[in-house]
Design a protein around this motif. Structure first.
Motif, PDB file in Angstrom:
ATOM      1  N   TRP A 382       1.974   2.151  -7.896  1.00 59.26           N
ATOM      2  CA  TRP A 382       1.798   1.618  -9.195  1.00 59.26           C
ATOM      3  C   TRP A 382       2.286   0.116  -9.133  1.00 59.26           C
ATOM      4  O   TRP A 382       1.668  -0.716  -9.961  1.00 59.26           O
ATOM      5  CB  TRP A 382       2.591   2.163 -10.002  1.00 59.26           C
ATOM      6  N   SER A 383       3.346  -0.367  -8.394  1.00 58.47           N
ATOM      7  CA  SER A 383       3.866  -1.575  -8.445  1.00 58.47           C
ATOM      8  C   SER A 383       2.796  -2.516  -7.828  1.00 58.47           C
ATOM      9  O   SER A 383       2.494  -3.662  -8.295  1.00 58.47           O
ATOM     10  CB  SER A 383       5.065  -1.572  -7.592  1.00 58.47           C
ATOM     11  N   ALA A 384       1.810  -2.014  -6.824  1.00 55.42           N
ATOM     12  CA  ALA A 384       0.831  -2.757  -6.292  1.00 55.42           C
ATOM     13  C   ALA A 384      -0.064  -3.083  -7.252  1.00 55.42           C
ATOM     14  O   ALA A 384      -0.696  -4.420  -7.467  1.00 55.42           O
ATOM     15  CB  ALA A 384       0.483  -2.289  -4.937  1.00 55.42           C
ATOM     16  N   TRP A 385      -0.542  -2.227  -7.964  1.00 55.34           N
ATOM     17  CA  TRP A 385      -1.528  -2.286  -8.950  1.00 55.34           C
ATOM     18  C   TRP A 385      -0.922  -3.445 -10.195  1.00 55.34           C
ATOM     19  O   TRP A 385      -1.710  -4.216 -10.510  1.00 55.34           O
ATOM     20  CB  TRP A 385      -1.996  -1.060  -9.816  1.00 55.34           C
ATOM     21  N   LEU A 386       0.290  -3.371 -10.316  1.00 56.49           N
ATOM     22  CA  LEU A 386       0.901  -4.146 -11.560  1.00 56.49           C
ATOM     23  C   LEU A 386       0.856  -5.746 -11.060  1.00 56.49           C
ATOM     24  O   LEU A 386       0.605  -6.351 -11.705  1.00 56.49           O
ATOM     25  CB  LEU A 386       2.185  -3.653 -11.847  1.00 56.49           C
ATOM     26  N   GLN A 387       1.257  -5.940  -9.930  1.00 59.48           N
ATOM     27  CA  GLN A 387       1.224  -7.154  -9.305  1.00 59.48           C
ATOM     28  C   GLN A 387      -0.142  -7.835  -9.112  1.00 59.48           C
ATOM     29  O   GLN A 387      -0.535  -8.786  -9.290  1.00 59.48           O
ATOM     30  CB  GLN A 387       1.807  -7.297  -7.946  1.00 59.48           C
ATOM     31  N   TYR A 388      -1.120  -7.115  -8.803  1.00 58.38           N
ATOM     32  CA  TYR A 388      -2.585  -7.391  -8.468  1.00 58.38           C
ATOM     33  C   TYR A 388      -3.083  -7.664  -9.933  1.00 58.38           C
ATOM     34  O   TYR A 388      -3.615  -8.748 -10.134  1.00 58.38           O
ATOM     35  CB  TYR A 388      -3.404  -6.276  -7.974  1.00 58.38           C
ATOM     36  N   GLY A 389      -2.830  -6.725 -10.965  1.00 59.22           N
ATOM     37  CA  GLY A 389      -3.295  -7.172 -12.427  1.00 59.22           C
ATOM     38  C   GLY A 389      -2.597  -8.364 -12.687  1.00 59.22           C
ATOM     39  O   GLY A 389      -3.242  -9.137 -13.654  1.00 59.22           O
ATOM     40  N   GLY A 390      -1.252  -8.686 -12.650  1.00 64.37           N
ATOM     41  CA  GLY A 390      -0.641  -9.722 -12.983  1.00 64.37           C
ATOM     42  C   GLY A 390      -1.207 -11.014 -12.250  1.00 64.37           C
ATOM     43  O   GLY A 390      -1.298 -12.108 -13.016  1.00 64.37           O
ATOM     44  N   ALA A 391      -1.708 -10.999 -11.186  1.00 59.92           N
ATOM     45  CA  ALA A 391      -2.368 -12.101 -10.507  1.00 59.92           C
ATOM     46  C   ALA A 391      -3.225 -12.421 -11.078  1.00 59.92           C
ATOM     47  O   ALA A 391      -3.929 -13.706 -11.457  1.00 59.92           O
ATOM     48  CB  ALA A 391      -2.534 -12.222  -9.022  1.00 59.92           C
ATOM     49  N   LEU A 392      -4.371 -11.422 -11.166  1.00 62.83           N
ATOM     50  CA  LEU A 392      -5.647 -11.639 -11.953  1.00 62.83           C
ATOM     51  C   LEU A 392      -5.593 -12.166 -13.378  1.00 62.83           C
ATOM     52  O   LEU A 392      -6.352 -13.142 -13.942  1.00 62.83           O
ATOM     53  CB  LEU A 392      -6.401 -10.159 -11.978  1.00 62.83           C
ATOM     54  N   GLU A 393      -4.666 -11.657 -14.128  1.00 65.29           N
ATOM     55  CA  GLU A 393      -4.451 -12.409 -15.563  1.00 65.29           C
ATOM     56  C   GLU A 393      -4.121 -13.766 -15.581  1.00 65.29           C
ATOM     57  O   GLU A 393      -4.807 -14.565 -16.175  1.00 65.29           O
ATOM     58  CB  GLU A 393      -3.250 -11.451 -16.118  1.00 65.29           C
TER      59      GLU A 393
END
Length: 534
Positions: A382-393
């Motif tokens: 989950w944390s990888a998806w969170l960081q990926y989403g944060g960078a996209l945002e």
């Protein structure tokens, strides 16, 4: 003429110089003072070579000065100049200025050469100091190397909980060393369940490899931590006196890693390395302690000595990048992270380090590419998806970011960080505010002491016009994290809305102190004009 009072700082400095025997008649040789002051200046500037040379000359010229000896001792330990450290220690030993850790140096030197008598003397010198908690464990290792029963030595820990804990960990390792592998592993497991640090597992695994129990060693090294992965290949150690002393000193240095105790951390990790030069865990701890103390060149030089084949080499590379970044050498940190991430054998840890540095360099779109590699390597993290989403945002790709953040929440529905990020990002954009607020309420319930989550929930209430519920939450978050510019800005917006205009401008001014450059214009407008209606 009225007498002038000497300021406190100058009085202290004068006392320091006087303690060197430096105030001498005209024409007297004052070279010890000059050398000492030059060494202090070099020390402050991070020039360890000049500092060492200055302290060496000053100590030779004033061999009875405990002021010079103290500085020389600390600098010598930091730099690894053992002859100078020994000379300085000889001056300090038995004086009121002798530091509590002074016996660690002879202890480590004696252990490295398997000198039982020298080790006994050093342990006896430790007994009346605050480091006496080490004594039962040290005597247990000494007993083991002499073929005696170590139990009675360990039992001397008495009722001191720290000494008891260290003795229990030591006995687990000693049992493995004596061939009682089952008993030793059971003790290691029991201690793990009550919070023993990673150092115990590392030491136990190395002993098991070194004594021919490779399969049992690997049971302690489960997981994808780069050190564990490398150690599973079989990095063994023999249960010598140097090993036991080194691991014990390193264990305490590890406990101090996050505390403001640089001189002791440096002394412990340096002497751990002296007792066993192959202890690369101690080398890492020493580098970290030196870096925290501002001695970045020395810290980097310490990492340079890490063998490329060491199980700790990958961790050392990440530590080097962090040290460079913390020292403001961002371009070097980014370049080194890029080199690590683009190696043929690079893995998720290397990609993570590079992506983090790209975010710090305000290159979120580039970072997202590397976070995506981490996601692809483990889609259920989950944390990888969170960081990926944060960078996209941050890169302006909200649709892609929302999908990634939703994936993080789907994988970890009870993880407050994921709930907070998605809930706040949606509420800020006015998307499904009711459901987003519910996410934030759940995140706050799961982690009520987290200031950022508290602020997020308060802001969601503010967006919906519920200022009565928003105010105590945002005020509490601002009090808990007074340097957070975003929270301070939220507080200013809230105060302006409820008519507390003076306090609003005060909060915006506080936000401007720590806000990034891109937010300064907006805050300046708020301070002058107030919160303009949308």
């Amino acid at each position: 003429m009225e007498a002038r009072t000497i300021p406190t700082c100058k009085r202290l400095f004068l006392a320091s110089v006087l303690s060197l025997g430096a105030i001498a008649p005209a024409g007297a040789d004052t070279s010890p003072v000059a050398d000492y002051l030059k060494a202090r200046a070099a020390d402050a500037a991070g020039d360890s070579d000049r500092a060492l040379a200055g302290y060496t000359r000053a100590l030779a010229a004033a061999p009875a000065s405990t002021a010079i000896a103290t500085r020389a001792y600390r600098e010598a330990l930091a730099s690894g100049d053992i002859p100078l450290a020994e000379r300085a220690a000889a001056v300090l030993r038995g004086t009121a200025d002798a530091p509590a850790d002074l016996p660690l140096l002879p202890l480590a030197l004696a252990a490295a050469r398997n000198d039982g008598a020298g080790t006994d003397a050093a342990v006896a010198a430790l007994a009346p100091t605050p480091l006496a908690v080490l004594v039962p464990s040290l005597r247990a290792w000494i007993a083991y190397t002499r073929g005696a029963d170590p139990k009675s030595a360990a039992a001397a820990a008495g009722k001191n909980p720290v000494a008891q804990r260290l003795a229990a960990e030591t006995m687990a390792l000693v049992r493995i060393a004596r061939g009682d592998v089952d008993g030793g592993l059971a003790a290691v497991q029991a201690l793990r369940e009550t919070g023993s640090p990673i150092d115990l597992r590392l030491s136990a695994a190395q002993l098991l490899f070194g004594t021919g129990h490779a399969d049992r060693a690997r049971t302690l090294l489960v997981g994808d931590d780069p050190v564990f992965v490398a150690l599973r290949q079989g990095a063994g150690a023999r249960p010598t006196l140097g090993f036991g002393v080194s691991r014990l000193l390193g264990r305490i240095a590890s406990d101090l890693a996050d505390q403001d105790a640089a001189p002791l951390s440096i002394a412990l990790s340096r002497t751990a390395l002296i007792a066993s030069p192959a202890n690369d865990r101690a080398r890492l701890l020493l580098a970290a302690a030196l870096s925290r103390d501002g001695a970045v060149p020395l810290a980097l030089a310490t990492l340079d000595a890490m063998p490329p084949a060491s199980p700790f080499a990958t961790t050392a590379a990440a530590a080097r990048i962090a040290m460079l970044a913390n020292a403001g050498r961002d371009a070097e940190a980014l370049a080194l992270a890029c080199t690590g991430a683009t190696r043929g054998d690079a893995g998720p840890a290397d990609w993570q380090t590079y992506a983090d540095r790209l975010v710090a360099a305000d290159r979120p779109a580039d970072a997202a590419t590397w976070y995506r590699r981490i996601v692809d390597a483990d889609p259920q993290e989950w944390s990888a998806w969170l960081q990926y989403g944060g960078a996209l945002e941050q890169a302006g790709d909200w649709p892609g970011a929302r999908a990634a953040l939703q994936k993080a929440v789907a994988i970890a529905p009870d993880e407050p960080l994921a709930l907070n990020y998605l809930g706040y990002a949606q509420a800020e954009r006015g998307i499904d505010v009711k459901a987003s607020t519910a996410m934030l309420e759940r995140a706050h319930a799961l982690k009520p002491d987290d200031g950022s989550i508290t602020d997020s929930l308060g802001w969601a209430y503010f967006i919906t016009g519920d200022t009565a519920r928003a105010r105590p939450l945002i005020e509490r978050a601002a009090a808990a994290d007074p340097t957070n510019a975003e929270i301070a800005e939220h507080l200013g917006d809230l105060y302006w809305t409820i008519g507390r205009r003076y306090e609003a401008r005060y909060a915006w001014r506080a936000a401007a102190l720590t806000a990034p450059a891109g937010d300064q214009a907006r805050l300046s407008t708020r301070i002058v004009q107030g919160l303009m209606p949308k």
